[in-house]
Design a protein around this motif. Structure first.
Motif, short mmCIF file in Angstrom:
data_model
loop_
_atom_site.label_atom_id
_atom_site.label_comp_id
_atom_site.label_asym_id
_atom_site.label_seq_id
_atom_site.Cartn_x
_atom_site.Cartn_y
_atom_site.Cartn_z
N ILE A 1 39.62 -0.08 21.15
CA ILE A 1 39.53 -1.40 21.79
C ILE A 1 38.06 -1.78 21.97
CG2 ILE A 1 40.10 -2.76 23.84
CD1 ILE A 1 42.52 -1.03 24.23
N ALA A 2 37.72 -3.00 21.53
CA ALA A 2 36.35 -3.53 21.68
C ALA A 2 36.24 -4.28 23.00
CB ALA A 2 36.00 -4.45 20.52
N TRP A 3 35.09 -4.16 23.62
CA TRP A 3 34.80 -4.78 24.92
C TRP A 3 34.74 -6.29 24.77
CZ3 TRP A 3 33.38 -2.59 29.78
CH2 TRP A 3 32.77 -3.46 30.68
N GLY A 4 35.42 -7.04 25.65
CA GLY A 4 35.40 -8.50 25.63
C GLY A 4 34.65 -9.08 26.81
N SER A 5 33.98 -10.20 26.57
CA SER A 5 33.21 -10.87 27.64
C SER A 5 33.08 -12.34 27.28
CB SER A 5 31.83 -10.22 27.81
OG SER A 5 31.09 -10.34 26.61
N PRO A 6 32.74 -13.19 28.26
CA PRO A 6 32.58 -14.63 27.96
C PRO A 6 31.49 -14.87 26.93
CG PRO A 6 32.70 -14.25 30.33
CD PRO A 6 32.58 -12.91 29.69
N LEU A 7 31.70 -15.84 26.10
CA LEU A 7 30.73 -16.20 25.07
C LEU A 7 29.56 -16.94 25.71
CD1 LEU A 7 30.04 -16.27 22.05
CD2 LEU A 7 31.24 -18.45 21.89
N GLU A 8 28.36 -16.44 25.48
CA GLU A 8 27.17 -17.07 26.05
C GLU A 8 26.83 -18.34 25.30
OE1 GLU A 8 26.05 -15.89 28.68
OE2 GLU A 8 26.98 -13.91 28.73
N SER A 9 25.97 -19.15 25.92
CA SER A 9 25.59 -20.43 25.32
C SER A 9 24.78 -20.27 24.05
CB SER A 9 24.80 -21.26 26.34
OG SER A 9 23.65 -20.56 26.74
#
Length: 842
Positions: A735-743
């Protein structure tokens, strides 16, 4: 002397000016006759003529024959901007004939006794506002001569403004003596200027290709705009389906925009310069009483503006005149990204049509002002005129850094002295070959950086010419925004620097707003290094690469995630509440969402007639959900935007990713053995979403170990199943780590899910990126970490996984059950080799 002029067809001020000119010419004639060497007629002949005129005037007064007045004052009335027929009006003719009788009596006395006309007619001069001096008898300066004199005395940048106001003044007053213009006439002129359309004088049709065009009359443009606005107001007022706020919003958007109040004060100052050149400071100075002024003061104009604004309202307080002042906003990252992905930078198929996309066979990248100036503005914050007037020699190496000297020439056009500064060239421009481009210019003998942009003839500025060309190109590329104009590009840099925590003084220094000494601006040893680091820290996601067809680096892409833009339209009630809302795709004009709020009267006409009714909380929730998938363009009306934003507070919008500052700090239970501690079973409301039978490409909500050492409990977040592995009898998920997409966009080793279609398929609420370098190996049955299944990525995203894995390199996933083991200190033993003996000291 002037009494009861209410029946006069002209104003009292004009009559005063005409009578004053009659007295001045008569007095000047008497003085000239006395000082002449040989009079043409004798005294007896002159006295007979005066007596005959007096008898004619007396008989005309007794017979009430007012037509005689035009014979004496008709020509003077025309010179002062009056219709000669207006002189025959009883209220005006009576004053003219009475004045002529006094002048005849004075002329007879001067002729018989040879008295000084200035002394003998002192009372007559003072009654008509003329001082008894020889200077007052000189012919008054006409408006055209006053304009030329004011231009000679004004600086170069003010001269063009004076000529613009002078053109309007001649069209309004005609070429009359300046002394004949009084305060009330100045108010009338400024009101006419206030009613000018915002783009007046630009529809002449002339261009750089030699087309002659046509002459435009400013007064005619005002009449056409007034007629058009009157029809619009009548049409909108007759619509019973619209509320008062909606009518007001339509009027604000559709009425012809007029000049702003601030611009009117600039025009007032230019008119003051013209009148001062003709009349001197006494008639226009600030120390003169209000009733003696010719040009209104700022306070007088403000008071009159309040009355004018009230007059431009309907009975229900709707506007009939709008100005729509420009409110600049810094360019959004999506707007900048669309510009960088346009044919201007990625290539065009036609050098003459820069908006055409490049093809497989034809691709041209032209590095001229259109190419470089926007890049320089968003990365260095300079004004358009500052870079367009730059010379090749303005690029120097100082303190080991390539720098740009802004306004270094003595004749440079600068907004202020603070604009003269030195800025380091950001690294992104150097990566694109800016230094090599400058060197090529130098070798070819070029003087200017952008010789193709020449100063315009009217203002002598290059930014006007460049702005028109770039504005037309952006309009063709559908990148034009009224609030995000060309000049606002440099504000984008200021916003980015503010986001990085840069102080106000440094930002003002970069933009040329801060006062400083010559040493601060030119010879700072360490200041340039610091500025270089700050400018390099601003990241727009520009990817630089190469192409064998070009001998210079090019832009190959942009990492900023783009979202589909939706135009938001809102209908309001009389209480300024949202009654209906509609969201349309900005490119295809497709309706994505529309609804009217239950219990509120929504417009019944197009385009609101097909809206379904929903509760206001449901409408707010739907809009917030769409804002995570699309970029919303709010209405231009601040009233409508405020009403919609107030509606959105009804939704308790808890973020999917809890900010670190709000996360509860909990201490994990320490393990005494090697086996992982058993975590509590998560509360899963939807049992059908349990993470079972997961395969590569599925998305799952999971609590992966964090890198914090303060005991903070990991927060659940989306994870991407990259692959599945079987170890022994157990099945594990990579499983790959997910995070909000930066600007600023994803890195090459990150997979971004930002398109609305992909997000809907993956069931993600916000754009998300997955770090393919940070992966964990989680047992499939570990329900303590695997909470629930989301959706699945599409085929296109699965292909991008392979590209991201190749950029990530040889990375092995980290088993989660090994993280809870106590860390063992690393011990390095150094052993001496037996064959090596230390040198014995003697």
């Amino acid at each position: 002397m002037l009494e009861e002029l209410q029946d006069s067809p002209v104003c009292e001020a004009r009559v005063q000016s005409m009578l004053r000119e009659i007295v001045r010419q008569a007095m000047a004639g008497m003085i000239a006759r006395q000082e002449s060497d040989a009079p043409v007629d004798t005294s007896d002949a002159s006295l007979c003529r005066i007596s005959a005129e007096a008898s004619l005037i007396r008989n005309a007064q007794q017979a009430r024959d007012w037509s005689v007045a035009s014979a004496f004052a008709g020509e003077i009335a025309r010179q002062n901007g009056l219709d000669p027929e207006a002189v025959e009006a009883p209220a005006v003719a009576r004053q003219v004939l009475s004045l002529m009788r006094r002048l005849n009596e004075l002329g007879a006395r001067v002729e018989r006794e040879f008295d000084d006309p200035l002394n003998a007619g002192r009372d007559l001069l003072i009654d008509n506002g003329l001082p008894p001096s020889r200077d007052a008898m000189k012919p008054p300066m006409r408006l055209s001569d006053a304009i030329e004199k004011a231009c000679e005395e004004a600086p170069q940048d003010v001269e063009s403004k004076i000529r613009v106001v002078g053109k309007l003044a001649v069209a309004f007053f005609e070429d009359v003596p300046v002394s004949s213009i009084v305060l009330e006439r100045s108010f009338e002129f400024l009101f006419t200027v206030w009613m000018l359309p915002k783009g007046w004088g630009k529809a002449h049709g002339r261009n750089r290709h030699g087309q002659a065009g046509r002459e435009l009359c400013p007064l005619e443009e005002i009449r056409e705009a007034d007629a058009k606005d009157a029809e619009l107001v009548e049409e909108i007022m007759s619509l019973d389906t619209l509320s008062i706020p909606d009518k007001r919003r339509r009027l604000v958007q559709e009425l012809t925009p007029r000049l702003t109040d601030g611009y009117l004060f600039v025009q007032r100052d230019m008119l003051n310069r013209i009148f001062r050149a003709a009349l001197g400071k006494k008639r226009v100075g600030r120390d003169v009483d209000d009733e003696d002024r010719v040009v209104p003061s700022h306070s007088q104009l403000k008071n009159r503006l309040r009355a004018w604004h009230k007059s431009q309202k309907t009975s229900c307080k709707l506007p009939t005149r709008v100005s729509r002042p420009k409110r600049r906003m810094s360019w959004s990252l999506e707007h900048v990204s669309r510009l960088l992905r346009s044919p201007i930078y990625l290539g065009t198929s036609s050098p003459k049509q820069r908006s055409r996309k490049a093809t497989a066979r034809k691709r041209y990248i032209i590095r001229d002002a259109i190419y470089w100036v926007p890049l320089i503005m968003i990365t260095m914050g300079v004004r358009p005129e500052e870079i367009l007037q730059a010379a090749v020699q303005d690029v120097v190496r100082r303190d080991g850094i390539l720098c740009f000297l802004v306004g270094d020439e003595e004749d440079a056009v600068l907004k202020n002295q603070q604009s003269r500064r030195v800025l380091p060239i950001p690294q992104i421009l150097l990566d694109l070959g800016f230094r090599q481009w400058i060197v090529a210019k130098r070798k070819s003998g070029e003087t200017w950086l952008f010789p193709e942009i020449q100063p315009d003839k009217s203002h002598g500025r290059r930014s006007q010419t460049f702005g028109d060309r770039l504005r037309n190109l952006l309009k063709t590329l559908k990148l034009q925004d009224a609030r995000e104009d060309i000049y606002a590009m440099r504000r984008t840099l200021s916003s980015k620097l503010m986001g990085l925590g840069i102080d106000t003084g440094t930002r003002q220094r970069i933009l040329g707003h801060l006062e400083g000494t010559t040493i601060d601006r030119h010879y700072s040893d360490h200041g340039l290094l610091e500025l270089k680091d700050l400018l390099d820290a601003v990241n727009y996601g520009i990817e630089v690469g190469s192409d064998r067809r070009f001998g210079f680096p090019i832009i190959v892409g942009n990492r900023t995630a783009l979202q589909t833009a939706l135009d938001v339209d809102v209908a309001l009630t009389d209480r300024q509440e949202v009654s209906a809302v509609q969201l349309r795709d900005a490119e295809t004009d497709e309706i994505v969402f529309e609804a009217s709020i239950s219990g509120r009267k929504a417009p019944s006409g197009y385009p609101w007639n097909g809206c379904r009714q929903l509760e206001e909380i449901d409408v707010a929730a739907r809009i917030i959900s769409l804002s995570r998938q699309y970029s919303l363009t709010m209405p231009a009306s601040e009233e409508a935007t405020a009403a919609l934003e107030h509606l959105l507070i009804l939704v308790d919008d808890k973020p999917f990713y809890i900010p670190a500052a709000n996360r509860g700090v909990a201490t994990e239970v320490k393990n005494t053995g090697d086996a992982p501690a058993a975590a509590a079973e998560p509360d899963i409301q939807d049992q059908d979403c349990r993470p079972v039978n997961l395969v590569a490409g599925d998305l799952v909500v999971c609590a992966l170990p964090n890198l914090r050492v303060d005991g903070t409990k990991p927060t659940a977040r989306p994870g991407l199943v990259v692959a599945t592995r079987s170890l022994g009898s157990r099945r594990f998920l990579d499983i790959a780590w997910g995070s909000p997409l930066e600007s600023f966009g994803p890195a090459p080793h990150e997979l971004a899910i930002s398109r609305s279609v992909e997000m809907a398929e993956a069931k993600l609420d916000i754009p998300t990126k997955f770090n393919l370098r940070r992966r964990f190996l989680v047992p499939e049955e570990d329900t303590a970490r695997l909470h629930r299944r989301l959706g699945r990525i599409g085929n296109n995203a699965q292909l991008r996984i392979q590209e991201g894995l190749s950029c990530a390199g040889d990375i092995s996933p980290e088993p989660v059950y090994e993280n809870l083991r106590p860390a063992q200190p690393l011990t390095v033993e150094r052993r001496r080799i037996k064959g090596v003996r230390p040198v014995k000291s003697r």
